[in-house]
Scaffold this active site. Sequence first.
Site, PDB file in Angstrom:
ATOM      1  N   LYS A 195       0.883  -1.177   0.000  1.00  6.54           N
ATOM      2  CA  LYS A 195       0.000   0.000   0.000  1.00  6.54           C
ATOM      3  C   LYS A 195       0.920   1.225   0.000  1.00  6.54           C
ATOM      4  O   LYS A 195       0.886   2.076   0.901  1.00  6.54           O
ATOM      5  CB  LYS A 195      -0.919  -0.048   1.231  1.00  6.54           C
ATOM      6  CG  LYS A 195      -2.020   0.998   1.240  1.00  6.54           C
ATOM      7  CD  LYS A 195      -3.112   0.757   0.204  1.00  6.54           C
ATOM      8  CE  LYS A 195      -4.109   1.910   0.204  1.00  6.54           C
ATOM      9  NZ  LYS A 195      -5.066   1.839  -0.930  1.00  6.54           N
ATOM     10  N   ASP A 251      -2.518 -12.368   5.151  1.00  7.69           N
ATOM     11  CA  ASP A 251      -3.589 -13.066   5.869  1.00  7.69           C
ATOM     12  C   ASP A 251      -4.895 -12.923   5.098  1.00  7.69           C
ATOM     13  O   ASP A 251      -5.601 -13.897   4.833  1.00  7.69           O
ATOM     14  CB  ASP A 251      -3.733 -12.471   7.276  1.00  7.69           C
ATOM     15  CG  ASP A 251      -4.865 -13.118   8.054  1.00  7.69           C
ATOM     16  OD1 ASP A 251      -4.972 -14.360   8.004  1.00  7.69           O
ATOM     17  OD2 ASP A 251      -5.641 -12.386   8.690  1.00  7.69           O
TER      18      ASP A 251
HETATM   19  C1  IPM Z   1      -3.939 -17.628   9.588  1.00  6.25           C
HETATM   20  C2  IPM Z   1      -4.884 -17.311  10.716  1.00  6.25           C
HETATM   21  C3  IPM Z   1      -4.088 -16.674  11.851  1.00  6.25           C
HETATM   22  C4  IPM Z   1      -3.434 -15.430  11.301  1.00  6.25           C
HETATM   23  C5  IPM Z   1      -4.938 -16.380  13.112  1.00  6.25           C
HETATM   24  C6  IPM Z   1      -5.598 -17.624  13.643  1.00  6.25           C
HETATM   25  C7  IPM Z   1      -4.141 -15.701  14.184  1.00  6.25           C
HETATM   26  O1  IPM Z   1      -5.912 -16.492  10.275  1.00  6.25           O
HETATM   27  O2  IPM Z   1      -3.006 -18.427   9.800  1.00  6.25           O
HETATM   28  O3  IPM Z   1      -4.128 -17.084   8.505  1.00  6.25           O
HETATM   29  O4  IPM Z   1      -4.082 -14.368  11.261  1.00  6.25           O
HETATM   30  O5  IPM Z   1      -2.283 -15.505  10.910  1.00  6.25           O
HETATM   31 MG    MG Z   2      -5.911 -16.119   8.195  1.00  8.20          MG
END
Ligand code: IPM
Ligand code: MG
Length: 368
Positions: A195, A251
């Site tokens: 970004k 994520d």
């Molecule tokens: C992932 C999950 C995790 C993250 C969570 C459970 C903390 O969403 O492995 O993508 O955000 O990394």
């Molecule tokens: Mg995740």
Amino acid sequence: MSYKIAVIPGDGIGPEIVRQAQRVLDVAAAKFGFELEYTELLMGGASIDVNGVPLTDETIAAAKASDAVLMGSIGGDAKTSPWYRLEPQLRPEAGLLKIRKSLNLFANLRPAYLYDELRAACPLSEEVIGEGFDMVIVRELTGGLYFGARKTEVTDGVRTATDTLVYNENEIRRIAVKAFEIARKRRKQVCSVDKANVLDSSRLWRSVTEEVAKDYPDVQLTHMLVDNCAMQLVKDPAQFDVILTENMFGDILSDEASMVTGSIGMLSSASLNETKLGLYEPSHGSAPDIAGKDIANPIATVLSAAMLLRYSLDEDEAADAIENAVKQVLKEGYRTADIASRGGAEQEPDGCTVVGTQKMGELIAERV
Ligand code: IPM
Ligand code: MG
């Protein structure tokens, strides 16, 4: 050859899918002539119930002493589970973040590709799917917003929360190098997602990736803003080979990428450090609503086990055999409910057969 595998079944559907992955691993080990010695470890809610914390120092030490870690999933229903009445740093997810940091697992690889057999489960139109797509998201996993300083305070009667997005150039460089190395073995394209029109951390990200690109003249580097990338993933997913991005963007984008493949239940992931040690887990969560019902799809975990063989143990032949066994089972028309094209009736109109978690594990194991 004998390898030490730390196994973290975890919460929700974790134990049942990990059991099927181990079953498949055992068949592969016997066939390709190596031994696997498992040590079961507690993490997440399962650890909270026994130890009061989501991850103990003993568990970290045991994971470090192994050749690889195979994980199911952790966490429960945030509305109903008592784990979510604890302080944030004592909840299941905190255990996952801590093990990533403790083992220095900075590189998270999340492949997302469309199986030909699963085209019917893909939510995109035939026109968009075209010849299909095959990408891998390389997500930075031990920096950024997840690990920057955070606090919640009351200033002049107003509650204020702060999270910090920090990256230094070394953290960016090492994940960029991973992405370029991976691209070299694929279609030689890295799309770095940031970004940079708003964030300083993204502007640094962009300039460091360009420095790294100079060492990989055979790989093409492009940049894309994260909001545009979210759009492009559903508009033209075939344009992507390797997507390189920071922790939080990765994520979000990896969930999106997996959903466009038809099922998050199919996608594996590997979290790696500079050594051979890695942690392998499905890309999906613990799905507490379907836990214990023998309906969860074990394929993502089985494929994560194949990645474990490939990246941590260098048992490439065994990894190939598992991946081929999964393809074979799909070709023969077996589906778990989540990847059945018509909602999971036992005998699907298109001739597919819907099976449960254990049966799917058994079918794959038989074909290894
Ligand atoms: C992932 C999950 C995790 C993250 C969570 C459970 C903390 O969403 O492995 O993508 O955000 O990394
Ligand atoms: Mg995740």
